[in-house]
Design an enzyme around this catalytic site. Structure first.
Site, PDB file in Angstrom:
ATOM      1  CD  GLN A  62      -7.453  -6.885   8.264  1.00 23.32           C
ATOM      2  OE1 GLN A  62      -8.339  -6.702   7.439  1.00 23.32           O
ATOM      3  NE2 GLN A  62      -6.289  -7.445   7.941  1.00 23.32           N
ATOM      4  CD  GLU A 120      -1.740  -2.364   1.552  1.00 20.79           C
ATOM      5  OE1 GLU A 120      -0.570  -2.567   1.935  1.00 20.79           O
ATOM      6  OE2 GLU A 120      -2.615  -3.254   1.559  1.00 20.79           O
ATOM      7  CG  MET A 179      22.937  11.797   1.845  1.00 17.48           C
ATOM      8  SD  MET A 179      24.125  12.864   0.998  1.00 17.48           S
ATOM      9  CE  MET A 179      23.143  13.434  -0.389  1.00 17.48           C
ATOM     10  CE  LYS A 189     -17.172  -5.900   4.246  1.00 20.26           C
ATOM     11  NZ  LYS A 189     -16.606  -7.179   4.684  1.00 20.26           N
TER      12      LYS A 189
HETATM   13  C1  LIG Z   1      12.633   5.685   4.371  1.00 17.16           C
HETATM   14  C2  LIG Z   1      13.932   6.332   4.715  1.00 17.16           C
HETATM   15  N1  LIG Z   1      14.753   5.760   5.624  1.00 17.16           N
HETATM   16  C3  LIG Z   1      15.939   6.334   5.921  1.00 17.16           C
HETATM   17  C4  LIG Z   1      16.323   7.502   5.325  1.00 17.16           C
HETATM   18  C5  LIG Z   1      17.660   8.150   5.682  1.00 17.16           C
HETATM   19  N2  LIG Z   1      18.542   8.162   4.508  1.00 17.16           N
HETATM   20  C6  LIG Z   1      18.669   9.255   3.717  1.00 17.16           C
HETATM   21  S1  LIG Z   1      19.668   8.994   2.419  1.00 17.16           S
HETATM   22  C7  LIG Z   1      19.985   7.424   2.909  1.00 17.16           C
HETATM   23  C8  LIG Z   1      20.910   6.531   2.103  1.00 17.16           C
HETATM   24  C9  LIG Z   1      20.334   6.168   0.794  1.00 17.16           C
HETATM   25  O1  LIG Z   1      21.071   5.100   0.278  1.00 17.16           O
HETATM   26  P1  LIG Z   1      20.855   4.610  -1.198  1.00 17.16           P
HETATM   27  O2  LIG Z   1      19.401   4.417  -1.450  1.00 17.16           O
HETATM   28  O3  LIG Z   1      21.738   3.476  -1.493  1.00 17.16           O
HETATM   29  O4  LIG Z   1      21.266   5.901  -2.035  1.00 17.16           O
HETATM   30  P2  LIG Z   1      22.710   6.585  -2.157  1.00 17.16           P
HETATM   31  O5  LIG Z   1      22.762   7.687  -1.159  1.00 17.16           O
HETATM   32  O6  LIG Z   1      23.734   5.525  -1.893  1.00 17.16           O
HETATM   33  O7  LIG Z   1      22.729   7.090  -3.553  1.00 17.16           O
HETATM   34  C10 LIG Z   1      19.307   7.125   4.083  1.00 17.16           C
HETATM   35  C11 LIG Z   1      19.381   5.832   4.804  1.00 17.16           C
HETATM   36  C12 LIG Z   1      15.420   8.068   4.388  1.00 17.16           C
HETATM   37  N3  LIG Z   1      15.681   9.221   3.752  1.00 17.16           N
HETATM   38  N4  LIG Z   1      14.259   7.458   4.092  1.00 17.16           N
END
Ligand SMILES: Cc1ncc(C[n+]2csc(CCOP(=O)(O)OP(=O)(O)O)c2C)c(N)n1
Ligand SMILES: [Mg+2]
Lengths: 562, 178
Positions: A112, A49, A471, A161
């Site tokens: 639910q 979802e 990041m 419902k």
């Molecule tokens: C749902 C969610 N969980 C955690 C984060 C924190 N966060 C921001 S960027 C990142 C890393 C992203 O890694 P990846 O998808 O491999 O992308 P990259 O930065 O390596 O290009 C994280 C964990 C977030 N933005 N969203």
């Protein structure tokens, strides 16, 4: 016409112009699904979802129409939450429909049952709990009106419902009466005159364009304003393509990972004309350090956005298109050669440091994005995820198509890109849709590859695979003594995985392979997954450390010239 | 200038909010205050002169900039139709309190005296306690409470502030910021 609630819901959706719904069925929406085949609406069965909500959001951003998602009560409804919050933060018009337990079971912790109107109160523009079928048609009508007007956003309708099965004489309400809801659309003429005077006398003016320009369809007017008065334009992440990014006056994105020259210009300018943006902290950094020399004119449709974080000298509440139209005849043609010359010299200095010049056999993410840009001539509908990949897309894909970038800006929701691309591709079969995503974010919603296949959507997926939550790793490298706690990822073989779903795939491990793989995806009629094994510890530059003024960036170390 | 305004002083400010009487509207409002981290001192809600329109009085601890944000955020709620600020100078503000005080027969006379001075009322008397009703502005209610404290307050309930502009102007006719 005597209809039951489920039929009334579909009748209303058809009348609202809905052609696609993203949903997953379940006990509390069975009556609604039972009626679905009788209506001319495409239902896309997603695999989670959260993805239903992101897809509806992606559809909305790609088409400008309201996106619709549908889920059952309880876990179906709570799974929507991340997607609804994402849409709320980025002002995306959405109507989310959930089933609810029968009225006589409400409040009993029935199977639910979850209080989804309570849960979504702070992340919807408005929401409804329908327990009486007599209220349903009006609620749907109001929901579409509220979602799509003013500062757009998600509206949730939770339908018990028994209200889905109860019958009533159906009448489509011909108007909505919401005494407490009257968005301003035209700017105050006196303030507009004042803004024109400020623009006409500024020496170093700058426009900041945000997503509001795209929502209002005001790209043309914005471009005219910039060209007529010779004002350079910086955009927010979500404002990209408000002016074609190949336009000589376009400075691109500013802010934490903005272009260095855009950030210098922001800190040096004497007037900011901000339109359809909200001075987000990722754009301004610490509020007290932002644009110290500038007077600020802020145009926004939402009065609550004005003076929320940043002091504004002249507020104009109104729709971006109307305000720009009102303003244009009052603005004089100017020649700001000194100011533009100064910006050009900053720009030249930035070019010297470009990663594209770097001599290496490794796959650099910038090079991948640049190749996608070249192959698609800036015309693709790009959907980026969150993290380094999102910033590289933003820095190296120069968007020409208005609304050509879809990304989760405000909430920064990893896993957004693939399902949002499904929505975009469903809504815009005339566009080539690309996903740029990290290995981490891709694994948050990759189950939707099944939806891609089932619906035959020709989405091209470029995974910038660095084996890290990149990041986060970059911040750990720069600000936490390289302590890579929790950020390394051991991923699967994405190409094999894609093949298991029946999707064509390639793995690219060296620079030579990049262009050909991009071209193959571009030329193919179907979906494709490309796993780009990029340099693992590559960083996004520039970066403004949190709390620093935006012109105090950490820059990419200078390379030796090619 | 991009610098945030020098913080004007914080004080207790009173907003009158009119809203459609729809299910959930009160939780929308209270949720908003919590979410935006606004500091509310009291919130009172009831019917207004118009059918289906509820009237709420909120007392917030805020400075000018914050109060403006509060009002704008309230306006964003779909069922809120009007927000206006009422100032102490041009409005009457009242609150009602019920105080159950420990009152064995030896102390009754003294308590009665205090009640009379405050023009409050004794509305219930039992063997060793009485219930006192007082209406007035907060400071009056406050001081009665502090005087009754030494006798032993067993139970206390206060309504929070309600406000109305003096003269012929109404909250319906004024709008926040204009
Ligand atoms: C749902 C969610 N969980 C955690 C984060 C924190 N966060 C921001 S960027 C990142 C890393 C992203 O890694 P990846 O998808 O491999 O992308 P990259 O930065 O390596 O290009 C994280 C964990 C977030 N933005 N969203
Ligand atoms: Mg990664």
């Amino acid at each position: 016409m005597r209809l039951n609630g489920a039929q009334i819901l579909w009748e209303c959706l058809v009348r609202e112009g809905v052609d696609t719904v993203f949903g997953i069925t379940g006990g509390a929406v069975l009556p609604i699904y039972h009626e679905l085949p009788n209506y001319p609406i495409r239902h896309i069965t997603m695999r989670h979802e959260q993805a239903c909500a992101h897809a509806a959001d992606g559809y909305a951003r790609a088409t400008g129409k309201v996106g619709v998602c549908l889920a059952t009560s309880g876990p179906g409804a709570t799974n929507l939450v991340t997607g609804i919050a994402t849409a709320m933060m980025d002002s995306s018009p959405m109507v989310a429909i959930t089933g609810q337990v029968a009225t006589n079971a409400l409040g009993t912790d029935a199977f639910q049952e979850v209080d989804i109107t309570g849960i979504t109160m702070p992340i919807t523009k408005h929401n409804y709990l329908i327990t009486d079928v007599a209220d349903l048609a009006l609620a749907v009508r109001e929901a579409f009106h509220i979602a799509s007007t003013g500062h757009p956003g998600p509206v949730l309708i939770d339908i018990a419902k028994d209200a889905q099965t109860a019958e009533i004489e159906f009448e489509y309400p011909d108007y909505v009466s919401l005494p407490g809801y009257k968005p301003h659309t035209r700017g105050n003429p006196r303030q507009i005159k004042q803004a024109a005077d400020m623009i006409n006398t500024a020496q170093r003016p700058l426009i900041i364009a945000g997503r509001g320009v795209l929502v209002a369809g005001a790209q043309q007017e914005l471009c005219e304003l910039a060209t007529k008065a010779h004002i350079p334009v910086s955009t927010t992440l979500l404002g990209k393509s408000a002016i074609p990014e190949t336009h000589p006056l376009c400075l691109g994105m500013g802010g934490m990972h903005g272009e260095a020259f855009a950030n210098y210009a922001l800190q040096q300018c004497d007037l900011i004309f901000a339109v359809g943006m909200r001075f987000d902290d990722r754009y301004t950094s610490a509020a007290g350090t932002f644009a110290p020399n500038a007077k600020i004119v802020h145009v926004d449709i939402d009065p609550a956005e004005i003076a929320k974080r940043i002091r504004v000298d002249l507020p104009i509440v109104g729709d971006a298109k109307n305000v720009l139209r009102q303003l244009l005849p009052l603005v004089e043609e100017r020649d700001l050669a000194d100011w533009l010359g100064q910006i050009d010299s900053w720009r030249a200095e930035t070019r010297d440091r470009d990663a594209l010049w770097q001599e290496t056999d490794e796959v650099l993410p910038q090079y991948v994005v640049f190749n996608i840009w070249e192959a698609t001539r800036g015309e693709a509908l790009m959907v980026s995820d969150v993290g380094q990949n999102q910033m590289w897309e933003a820095q190296y894909y120069r968007h020409v198509r208005p609304g050509g970038l879809i990304s989760s800006g405000g909430l920064g929701t990893m896993g957004f890109a693939l399902p949002a691309a499904i929505g975009a591709a469903a809504g815009r079969p005339d566009c080539q849709v690309w996903v740029v995503v990290g290995d981490g974010g891709f694994q948050m919603t990759l189950q939707e590859l099944a939806t891609v296949m089932q619906e035959r959507l020709p989405i091209k997926i470029a995974i910038l695979n660095n084996g890290f939550l990149g990041m986060v790793r970059q911040w750990q490298e720069m600000f936490f003594q390289k302590n890579y706690s929790g950020s390394p990822l051991l991923g699967p073989d994405f190409a094999k995985l894609a093949e298991a779903y029946g999707i064509a795939a390639a793995t690219i491990e060296s620079k030579e392979g990049v262009a050909a793989a991009v071209k193959a995806a571009y030329d193919s009629d179907g979906p494709m997954v490309i796993d780009f094994r990029i340099e693992r510890e590559h960083n996004v530059f520039p970066i403004v450390p949190v709390g620093h003024p935006i012109d105090q960036m950490i820059r990419r170390p200078k390379q030796t010239q090619p | 200038m991009s610098l945030p305004p020098p913080d004007s002083t914080f004080s207790r400010r009173t907003l009158v909010v009119l809203m459609e009487d729809k299910p959930g509207v009160l939780s929308h409002v209270s949720n908003l205050f919590r979410r935006r981290n606004y500091n509310i001192e009291s919130l009172t809600v009831g019917h207004s002169e118009t059918q289906d329109i509820s009237r709420m009085t909120v007392v917030v601890h805020a400075n000018d900039a914050m109060l403006e944000q509060v009002a704008k955020q309230l306006y964003k709620l779909i069922n809120v139709t009007k927000v206006s600020e009422v100032n102490t100078d041009d409005a009457v503000m009242r609150e009602l309190a019920l105080i159950k005080v420990h009152a064995p027969s030896a102390q009754r006379a003294e308590i009665k005296q205090v009640v009379d001075i405050f023009r409050a009322q004794i509305i219930d008397v039992a063997l060793d306690s009485m219930v006192i009703e007082i209406t007035g502005d907060e400071s009056k209610v406050e001081s009665l409470i502090s005087i009754l404290k030494p006798f032993g307050i067993k139970e206390l309930t206060r309504t929070g502030r309600v406000a109305m502009i003096r003269g012929s102007l109404t909250a319906n006719g004024t709008r926040f910021g204009s």
